[in-house]
Motif scaffolding. Structure first.
Motif, PDB file in Angstrom:
ATOM      1  N   ASN A   1      36.892 -48.724  -6.886  1.00 43.32           N
ATOM      2  CA  ASN A   1      35.466 -48.973  -6.708  1.00 43.32           C
ATOM      3  C   ASN A   1      34.799 -49.507  -7.978  1.00 43.32           C
ATOM      4  OD1 ASN A   1      33.278 -49.011  -4.990  1.00 43.32           O
ATOM      5  ND2 ASN A   1      32.923 -46.809  -5.029  1.00 43.32           N
ATOM      6  N   GLY A   2      35.563 -49.589  -9.071  1.00 42.67           N
ATOM      7  CA  GLY A   2      35.023 -50.094 -10.332  1.00 42.67           C
ATOM      8  C   GLY A   2      34.024 -49.164 -10.978  1.00 42.67           C
TER       9      GLY A   2
ATOM     10  N   CYS B   1      27.255 -48.031 -13.457  1.00 34.85           N
ATOM     11  CA  CYS B   1      27.479 -49.271 -12.719  1.00 34.85           C
ATOM     12  C   CYS B   1      26.922 -49.158 -11.308  1.00 34.85           C
ATOM     13  CB  CYS B   1      28.973 -49.581 -12.651  1.00 34.85           C
ATOM     14  SG  CYS B   1      29.889 -48.456 -11.568  1.00 34.85           S
TER      15      CYS B   1
ATOM     16  N   THR C   1      28.513 -49.575  -7.791  1.00 35.31           N
ATOM     17  CA  THR C   1      29.884 -49.597  -7.296  1.00 35.31           C
ATOM     18  C   THR C   1      30.119 -50.777  -6.357  1.00 35.31           C
ATOM     19  OG1 THR C   1      29.485 -48.248  -5.339  1.00 35.31           O
ATOM     20  CG2 THR C   1      29.913 -47.078  -7.402  1.00 35.31           C
ATOM     21  N   ARG C   2      31.377 -51.160  -6.211  1.00 35.20           N
ATOM     22  CA  ARG C   2      31.721 -52.241  -5.286  1.00 35.20           C
ATOM     23  C   ARG C   2      31.325 -51.881  -3.854  1.00 35.20           C
ATOM     24  NH1 ARG C   2      36.859 -52.339  -8.467  1.00 35.20           N
ATOM     25  NH2 ARG C   2      36.687 -54.096  -9.917  1.00 35.20           N
TER      26      ARG C   2
ATOM     27  N   ARG D   1      27.588 -52.258  -3.359  1.00 27.22           N
ATOM     28  CA  ARG D   1      27.201 -53.674  -3.277  1.00 27.22           C
ATOM     29  C   ARG D   1      27.428 -54.210  -1.865  1.00 27.22           C
ATOM     30  NH1 ARG D   1      30.005 -56.238  -8.745  1.00 27.22           N
ATOM     31  NH2 ARG D   1      29.510 -54.478 -10.131  1.00 27.22           N
ATOM     32  N   SER D   2      28.562 -53.867  -1.274  1.00 28.04           N
ATOM     33  CA  SER D   2      28.888 -54.406   0.048  1.00 28.04           C
ATOM     34  C   SER D   2      28.137 -53.691   1.163  1.00 28.04           C
ATOM     35  CB  SER D   2      30.400 -54.317   0.301  1.00 28.04           C
ATOM     36  OG  SER D   2      30.830 -52.967   0.301  1.00 28.04           O
TER      37      SER D   2
END
Length: 229
Positions: free
Chosen positions: A166-167, A173, A175-176, A179-180
């Motif tokens: 997930n970065g 941050c 997270t991926r 974002r989606s």
């Protein structure tokens, strides 16, 4: 066991480190703020046990329960049961999620007048599925959010592996997955974060998942959202 921890004058947190989402131990957080009149606001109340309730009552009478987005409301009915005299503040879609819970004030119109001089609020644009509303407490230079960013450090096992995908390990941050799942217009969201950083002198950043950030909050938020331009 999670306990009440002081962060600044009239500001506390309860980090529910044991909280699990989708099998991942990412925790969640209740933020506790004592207002000028001595009453208490609970931001994104989490799983409060009897000891938590007693420690909060020792600070002052709870006047407000605030659900800042469409995700952090799961424990709101239990908090209302614990503090029945508290007014419920939430986003426009909260009533649909909890039809039996009376929402006394909708955040889309700003904060109740009694809070407006002590807290500022801004909506995160470009993420209607989340509808995050972020608070700023000028007296402590603290931004109070929920899912605006993650700030996970020291994760282990399967949670660390999932957050690697997930970065989201060991840094602030977006997270991926966030974002989606939530962003329909990343540029608009980033622009609203920059507007927060321009308008507010942010030192501390409190969010639901991960550590409380202490330092240059303005710079940290800009960096976390730099991916969106």
């Amino acid at each position: 066991m999670s306990t009440l921890r002081a962060l600044a004058d009239n500001l506390w947190e309860i980090h529910h480190a044991e909280f699990v989402v989708g099998g991942l131990r990412i925790g969640t957080r209740t933020t506790v703020l004592r207002l000028d009149d001595g009453s208490v606001l609970l931001h994104a109340p989490g799983p409060l046990d009897a000891a938590h309730v007693a420690s909060i009552r020792a600070i002052g009478p709870v006047g407000y329960l605030l659900a800042p987005n469409l995700e952090h409301h799961l424990f709101l009915p239990a908090a209302k049961d614990a503090f029945p005299d508290a007014a419920v503040i939430g986003v426009a879609g909260l009533a649909a999620r909890h039809p039996t819970l009376r929402v006394d004030h909708v955040l889309d119109g700003g904060l109740p007048p009694a809070l407006a001089g002590q807290l500022a609020v801004r909506r995160l644009d470009g993420a209607p599925k989340l509808d995050e509303h972020v608070l700023y407490h000028a007296a402590s230079r603290t931004l109070i959010g929920a899912d605006l960013v993650f700030n996970l450090h020291g994760m282990t096992g399967v949670t660390r592996f999932a957050m690697w995908i997930n970065g989201a390990n060991d840094r602030m941050c977006v997270t991926r997955l966030a974002r989606s799942a939530f962003l329909s217009d990343a540029r608009a969201a980033a622009a609203s974060v920059r507007a927060m950083a321009d308008a507010w002198d942010i030192g501390r950043v409190i969010v639901a998942h991960g550590d409380v950030f202490e330092g240059d909050g303005n710079a940290a938020l800009r960096e976390a959202w730099a991916f969106a331009g």
